[in-house]
Design an enzyme around this catalytic site. Structure first.
Site, PDB file in Angstrom:
ATOM      1  N   GLY A  30       0.797  -1.749   0.187  1.00 24.61           N
ATOM      2  CA  GLY A  30      -0.100   0.176  -0.032  1.00 24.61           C
ATOM      3  C   GLY A  30       0.509   1.519  -0.690  1.00 24.61           C
ATOM      4  CB  THR A  31       1.129   3.879  -2.494  1.00 19.93           C
ATOM      5  OG1 THR A  31       0.301   4.038  -2.451  1.00 19.93           O
ATOM      6  CG2 THR A  31       2.530   3.114  -3.085  1.00 19.93           C
ATOM      7  CB  THR A  32       0.245   8.215  -0.505  1.00 25.88           C
ATOM      8  OG1 THR A  32       1.280   7.907  -1.665  1.00 25.88           O
ATOM      9  CG2 THR A  32      -0.361   9.155  -0.112  1.00 25.88           C
ATOM     10  CB  ALA A 205       3.077   3.002  -6.176  1.00 28.06           C
TER      11      ALA A 205
END
Length: 258
Positions: A30-32, A205
């Protein structure tokens, strides 16, 4: 966690033995995640993309979860371990409330999550890090608060706004310019979606609003009324308003001055 640590420690996310491997293990990440405080509460939001290397592993992953009635966790890092850690965290808070007859303080919740992240350090050293963002409404101080972490479990309280994940540097830059201490709830929710849009614009991403697939950021609001997640209709309305402004000024506000 204490019970499992004593009887079956191998069941804890950070205690599992991984098979020998060369290089970094490929797993969905998972990113931001972003968070913003406003008078009377806090907003926690996340994009919907999970990546595995240069591949989009999932387009509609959920990265923001309620921890209890007055707090929430946004996950960045190895998705599987992060979701499992959040479920264990939710269970611990529920167990504490049932045993003690009262909720753990927001400070106590933040400290407990720090301990859980620290227990995952062995996995983090093998490339399976979990770095969440924790936010909640402090009923004792009557305000929203944000806590960020590093892979060792180190905890820091952030003032005003915070971001974590691969697109955090771009999201933080957007929030730095747009944040004010007197934001209302609507302005705060718009700000976090704007920050995620800017992060997606520069970080592959991070997933931006996907109008074609009707996939929009998860936006949650925590106030003295408790945890509330914006509906898809509310999130899409905010995202569409930002997209319309960007179509008018594709290079941002600076273009209007040139």
């Amino acid at each position: 966690m204490d019970f499992l640590s004593e009887h079956q420690p191998e069941l804890l996310p950070g205690k599992r033995q991984l098979p020998p491997t060369q290089g970094v293990i490929e797993a969905p990440h998972g990113t931001t995640i972003v968070a913003v405080t406003f008078p009377g509460g806090v907003v926690l939001a996340g994009d919907r993309r999970a990546t595995m290397g240069n591949v989009i592993a999932q387009r509609d992953i959920e990265k923001v979860f309620p921890a209890d009635e007055y707090s929430a966790v946004g996950i960045a890092g190895t998705a599987g371990l992060a979701v499992e850690m959040v479920k264990l965290f939710q269970l611990e808070l529920e167990h504490f409330e049932k045993v003690e007859g009262a909720q753990l303080s927001l400070e106590g919740k933040a400290n407990r999550l720090s301990t859980m992240i620290r227990s995952n350090l062995g996995m983090a050293m093998q490339g399976l890090a979990v770095v969440p963002l924790f936010a909640g409404y402090d009923v004792d101080r009557d305000k929203g608060r944000i806590f960020s972490y590093d892979v060792t479990g180190g905890r820091s309280e952030e003032q005003g706004y915070a971001a974590t994940g691969s697109g955090s540097i771009f999201a933080r830059g957007a929030m730095k310019k747009l944040f004010r201490n007197d934001l209302n709830e609507d302005e705060a929710t718009t700000l976090v979606v704007q920050a995620l849009y800017d992060a997606a614009d520069d970080d592959s991403a991070t997933g931006g609003p996907d109008v074609a697939r009707r996939i929009y950021p998860i936006v949650t609001v925590i106030t003295d009324d408790g945890f509330r997640r914006l509906t898809d209709e509310e999130s899409s309305e905010i995202a569409r308003s930002i997209l319309e402004r960007r179509l008018e000024q594709p290079d941002g506000p600076r273009a209007a001055l040139l």
